[in-house]
Scaffold this motif. Structure first.
Motif, PDB file in Angstrom:
ATOM      1  N   LEU A  75      28.571   0.655  21.900  1.00 49.14           N
ATOM      2  CA  LEU A  75      29.301   0.136  20.941  1.00 49.14           C
ATOM      3  C   LEU A  75      28.290  -0.750  20.095  1.00 49.14           C
ATOM      4  N   ASN A  76      27.312  -1.624  20.772  1.00 50.19           N
ATOM      5  CA  ASN A  76      26.540  -2.017  20.040  1.00 50.19           C
ATOM      6  C   ASN A  76      25.467  -1.140  19.247  1.00 50.19           C
ATOM      7  N   LEU A  77      25.253  -0.252  19.877  1.00 47.98           N
ATOM      8  CA  LEU A  77      24.418   0.999  18.952  1.00 47.98           C
ATOM      9  C   LEU A  77      25.211   1.499  17.881  1.00 47.98           C
ATOM     10  N   GLU A  78      26.613   1.465  17.865  1.00 51.35           N
ATOM     11  CA  GLU A  78      27.281   2.104  16.893  1.00 51.35           C
ATOM     12  C   GLU A  78      27.507   1.066  15.805  1.00 51.35           C
ATOM     13  N   ILE A  79      27.482  -0.119  16.195  1.00 50.90           N
ATOM     14  CA  ILE A  79      27.697  -1.246  15.307  1.00 50.90           C
ATOM     15  C   ILE A  79      26.404  -1.471  14.524  1.00 50.90           C
ATOM     16  N   SER A  80      25.097  -1.412  15.333  1.00 51.44           N
ATOM     17  CA  SER A  80      23.802  -1.124  14.549  1.00 51.44           C
ATOM     18  C   SER A  80      23.696  -0.139  13.354  1.00 51.44           C
ATOM     19  N   GLU A  81      24.386   1.203  13.870  1.00 46.99           N
ATOM     20  CA  GLU A  81      24.272   1.966  12.792  1.00 46.99           C
ATOM     21  C   GLU A  81      25.196   1.790  11.719  1.00 46.99           C
ATOM     22  N   LYS A  82      26.483   1.199  11.963  1.00 46.88           N
ATOM     23  CA  LYS A  82      27.283   1.108  10.800  1.00 46.88           C
ATOM     24  C   LYS A  82      26.697  -0.269   9.945  1.00 46.88           C
ATOM     25  N   GLN A  83      26.059  -1.386  10.661  1.00 46.75           N
ATOM     26  CA  GLN A  83      25.246  -2.198   9.681  1.00 46.75           C
ATOM     27  C   GLN A  83      24.206  -1.914   8.926  1.00 46.75           C
ATOM     28  N   SER A  84      23.411  -0.658   9.611  1.00 42.34           N
ATOM     29  CA  SER A  84      22.354  -0.071   8.583  1.00 42.34           C
ATOM     30  C   SER A  84      23.068   0.901   7.526  1.00 42.34           C
ATOM     31  N   GLU A  85      23.992   1.360   7.691  1.00 42.69           N
ATOM     32  CA  GLU A  85      24.904   2.306   6.668  1.00 42.69           C
ATOM     33  C   GLU A  85      25.323   1.217   5.647  1.00 42.69           C
ATOM     34  N   ILE A  86      25.753   0.147   5.998  1.00 40.58           N
ATOM     35  CA  ILE A  86      26.221  -0.857   4.928  1.00 40.58           C
ATOM     36  C   ILE A  86      25.260  -1.387   4.112  1.00 40.58           C
ATOM     37  N   ASP A  87      23.899  -1.716   4.832  1.00 41.46           N
ATOM     38  CA  ASP A  87      22.903  -2.150   3.977  1.00 41.46           C
ATOM     39  C   ASP A  87      22.423  -1.050   3.123  1.00 41.46           C
ATOM     40  N   GLN A  88      22.530   0.214   3.244  1.00 49.06           N
ATOM     41  CA  GLN A  88      22.120   1.278   2.539  1.00 49.06           C
ATOM     42  C   GLN A  88      22.861   1.388   1.173  1.00 49.06           C
ATOM     43  N   TYR A  89      24.301   1.310   1.594  1.00 48.54           N
ATOM     44  CA  TYR A  89      25.234   1.273   0.373  1.00 48.54           C
ATOM     45  C   TYR A  89      25.035   0.147  -0.408  1.00 48.54           C
ATOM     46  N   VAL A  90      24.943  -1.047   0.084  1.00 43.93           N
ATOM     47  CA  VAL A  90      24.599  -2.245  -0.631  1.00 43.93           C
ATOM     48  C   VAL A  90      23.660  -2.196  -1.460  1.00 43.93           C
ATOM     49  N   SER A  91      22.354  -1.563  -0.869  1.00 43.93           N
ATOM     50  CA  SER A  91      21.323  -1.530  -1.582  1.00 43.93           C
ATOM     51  C   SER A  91      21.364  -0.278  -2.836  1.00 43.93           C
ATOM     52  N   LYS A  92      21.931   0.473  -2.393  1.00 41.96           N
ATOM     53  CA  LYS A  92      22.234   1.499  -3.618  1.00 41.96           C
ATOM     54  C   LYS A  92      23.125   1.283  -4.561  1.00 41.96           C
ATOM     55  N   ARG A  93      24.082   0.550  -4.185  1.00 42.18           N
ATOM     56  CA  ARG A  93      24.858  -0.203  -5.376  1.00 42.18           C
ATOM     57  C   ARG A  93      24.283  -0.843  -6.039  1.00 42.18           C
ATOM     58  N   ASP A  94      23.556  -2.012  -5.445  1.00 47.58           N
ATOM     59  CA  ASP A  94      22.961  -3.056  -6.329  1.00 47.58           C
ATOM     60  C   ASP A  94      21.797  -2.458  -7.281  1.00 47.58           C
ATOM     61  N   SER A  95      21.178  -1.507  -6.681  1.00 45.57           N
ATOM     62  CA  SER A  95      20.015  -0.712  -7.339  1.00 45.57           C
ATOM     63  C   SER A  95      20.738  -0.219  -8.599  1.00 45.57           C
ATOM     64  N   ILE A  96      22.025   0.425  -8.408  1.00 45.42           N
ATOM     65  CA  ILE A  96      22.552   1.071  -9.698  1.00 45.42           C
ATOM     66  C   ILE A  96      23.111  -0.037 -10.494  1.00 45.42           C
ATOM     67  N   HIS A  97      23.673  -0.995 -10.083  1.00 40.97           N
ATOM     68  CA  HIS A  97      24.165  -2.050 -10.888  1.00 40.97           C
ATOM     69  C   HIS A  97      22.769  -2.552 -11.944  1.00 40.97           C
TER      70      HIS A  97
END
Length: 291
Positions: A20-42
């Protein structure tokens, strides 16, 4: 359920928590990627929006220039209509004098001669009257001839003014057309492309944000699951600890009973007791009854 079974269950829960911790870490990493990409587009949208504002300012400058030219054009057209009306009016006035000869110098010369004759020669009354009538007639003709010349001169001036106004109007129209032609490749086409690109980027940013919200929702569910699982692990650890404490107490009690039986047997047989054996008998109040 035995302690062994509980420990196996605890092991399973800990393994589940690890995954579960691994999955949480993966999801957090995925979130960070989407946030970074979204902010870059903005950021890219912000830069393009600044370019669009610059083009809008340039467009406004062109539009202001075109509006001023249009005002000049309307003003010139109004003056042209006034000149044309005046030209037509003068032309109509001139038509009334179409039978009048424009021999001003000839008439003036004749009037001088007649005036000289009247002033310098004694004339019979009939001749004087005839000359006076002729002078009056010539003066009327002179006035009409001068008016005709004035109208012709005015028509020539108006014709030149009308021609110049037409040229000025044509020039203004050409400047308006030129400004519009310059706006198309310099401003309007790049502006259209920028707006389309900004629209496309906004759609991408929205997609990233929606993905971010989707993954964030999953992460929150995983974190809630983690809290529940951690609570289960703690409860199970406490249960196992309680089981072990009870098991240890039982073993201590069994050992104590064994030593007590041994001590009783030694005491009855008259053998010497050890300190521990003696202590157990005294603690359980067995010593006095046996003694």
């Amino acid at each position: 359920m035995s302690v062994t079974e509980l420990e196996n269950k605890l092991h399973e829960l800990r393994e589940k928590l690890r995954r579960l911790n691994l999955e949480i870490s993966e999801k957090q990493s995925e979130i960070d990627q989407y946030v970074s990409k979204r902010d870059s587009i903005h950021l890219e949208i912000k830069n393009l929006s600044e370019e669009l504002k610059k083009l809008n300012r340039q467009r406004d400058e062109y539009q202001t220039r075109i509006d001023k030219l249009r005002e000049q054009l309307e003003e010139k057209k109004k003056i042209l209509e006034e000149k044309r009306a005046l030209y037509f009016e003068t032309k109509q006035e001139l038509k009334t004098l179409k039978n009048i000869r424009e021999n001003i110098e000839e008439i003036e010369e004749r009037l001088k001669k007649l005036d000289w004759t009247l002033q310098t020669k004694p004339l019979p009354k009939d001749d004087e009257k005839r000359i006076c009538n002729e002078v009056e007639k010539l003066q009327s003709e002179l006035q009409s001839a001068r008016k005709k010349r004035e109208y012709n001169s005015k028509l020539q001036e108006l014709d030149i003014e009308i021609k110049n106004l037409k040229e000025e109007i044509q020039k203004i129209r050409e400047e308006i057309g030129k400004s519009k032609e310059e706006m198309l490749p310099k401003i309007l086409e790049p502006k259209t492309l920028l707006k389309e690109k900004i629209k496309m980027l906004k759609e991408k940013a929205d997609q990233c944000h929606n993905k971010y919200l989707e993954v964030k929702s999953k992460l929150q569910m995983l974190e809630a699951e983690k809290i529940l699982l951690t609570s289960q692990i703690i409860d199970l650890q406490n249960t196992i600890k309680k089981y072990r404490e009870e098991e240890n107490s039982k073993k201590v009690l069994e050992l104590k009973e064994k030593l007590k039986h041994q001590a009783k047997a030694k005491l009855i047989s008259g053998k010497k007791l050890s300190f521990e054996e003696l202590k157990i008998l005294i603690e359980d109040d067995e010593w006095h009854s046996l003694a």
